[in-house]
Design an enzyme around this catalytic site. Structure first.
Site, mmCIF file in Angstrom:
data_model
loop_
_atom_site.group_PDB
_atom_site.id
_atom_site.type_symbol
_atom_site.label_atom_id
_atom_site.label_comp_id
_atom_site.label_asym_id
_atom_site.label_seq_id
_atom_site.Cartn_x
_atom_site.Cartn_y
_atom_site.Cartn_z
ATOM 1 N N GLU A 99 1.007 -1.195 0.045
ATOM 2 C CA GLU A 99 -0.063 0.250 0.045
ATOM 3 C C GLU A 99 0.932 1.091 -0.252
ATOM 4 O OE1 GLU A 99 -2.500 -0.733 2.778
ATOM 5 O OE2 GLU A 99 -3.849 -1.849 2.229
ATOM 6 N N GLU A 130 7.794 -21.694 7.317
ATOM 7 C CA GLU A 130 7.606 -21.347 8.732
ATOM 8 C C GLU A 130 8.851 -21.787 10.054
ATOM 9 O OE1 GLU A 130 4.698 -21.196 12.359
ATOM 10 O OE2 GLU A 130 3.720 -20.587 10.738
#
Length: 312
Positions: A99, A130
């Protein structure tokens, strides 16, 4: 400042709290009978828990401020900001980074989000990614991460191997490292140069850190990116003067910003914006009575900072 790698610290017995003993994994007594509650009461319980998040973040404002100033120093030396995490943490980092270009008009490479498992993990869980420390290092290397950059390692538990591997690699390079977690005295709080730790406690759904911890993470990332952009001259007052006019909504927003800053009527602001090509140039052209090329030159000399370009 921590000494030694995360692996060495774990071997020495530091940062070895069992997952089930973490505050984010505890059972929340307020929601112990969640499935028995009427819908409205259930939502009230969730909402009450969410209100606790803002206070947890407020307690970390001094650390967030330290992180902002340190990131700004890196960016002013042509460094970049990276977010890195797995699962919800990684997705929130990618979201915040994505953004920044349309909101602040910065290049896409200035703020980057990296998630364990790659972009496919934004929609689909990539099992095991992960848990791979070396993958975190490899992903940073692939992104061209360097000593002049800043890394925000994100993990609600503060102990995700993928993120810790990346943090150790970044520190070894001499890059700025910031650990964002929701568990005090976590492994990343020890491993990173700066720790941001909003202690959100037990979740409404036991262990579901996409909820309170995820909300806290989003709030902190909003603060980091917004404050960094303010400090690096991409905001004037509270106007998004670097807004990119890539769709009708953003064109309308740019016109309204220009009208508010100059007092021009909408039609006049629209014509000036078309001539100037950007809000910043339009403001300079109007207030200083100069041509677009001169406005662009003043902005370049001020590193894009409109207030400096205006001589304020």
């Amino acid at each position: 400042m921590a000494i030694g790698t995360t692996q060495e610290r774990l071997a020495s017995g530091k940062g070895t709290t069992a997952l089930g003993e973490l505050a984010t994994e505890a059972r929340n007594p307020a929601s112990a009978k969640l499935d028995e509650l009427p819908t409205l009461d259930m939502l009230r319980v969730i909402n009450a828990a969410d209100r606790e998040v803002a206070e947890a973040v407020a307690a970390e404002l001094p650390n967030i401020a330290t992180a902002v100033d340190a990131i700004v120093a890196r960016i002013r030396r042509r460094g970049r900001l990276f977010y890195l995490g797995a699962g919800t943490s990684g997705r929130l980092g990618v979201l915040d980074a994505s953004e920044c270009p349309p909101t602040f008009g910065v290049p896409g490479e200035l703020v980057q989000g990296i998630i364990a498992g790659g972009d496919v993990a934004l929609r689909t869980s990539v099992e095991g990614a992960e848990d791979d420390r070396l993958l975190g290092t490899a992903d940073l290397k692939a992104a061209g991460f360097s000593a002049r950059d800043a890394l925000v390692g994100i993990a609600a538990s503060g102990r995700t191997p993928y993120m810790l591997g990346a943090i150790d690699y970044a520190r070894a390079l001499g890059a700025l490292t910031i650990g964002l977690s929701c568990v005090p005295k976590s492994a990343v709080a020890s491993a990173a140069e700066i720790a941001i730790t909003p202690a959100t406690g037990a979740e409404i759904l036991t262990g579901s850190t996409r909820m309170k911890a995820g909300t806290a993470t989003k709030l902190v990332l909003n603060m980091l990116s917004t404050a960094v952009m303010v400090r690096t001259g991409h905001v004037y007052g509270n106007w998004m003067v670097n807004v990119q006019m890539t769709n009708a909504k953003l064109v309308d927003r740019a016109e309204r910003i220009l009208s508010a800053m100059t007092g021009l009527q909408k039609d006049d602001a629209e014509r000036l914006l078309q001539k100037a090509g950007s809000v910043k140039c339009a403001v300079l052209m109007h207030k200083l009575k100069i041509e677009r090329s001169q406005a662009e030159g003043r902005l370049a000399a001020a590193d894009g900072d409109l207030r400096k370009a205006l001589g304020e």
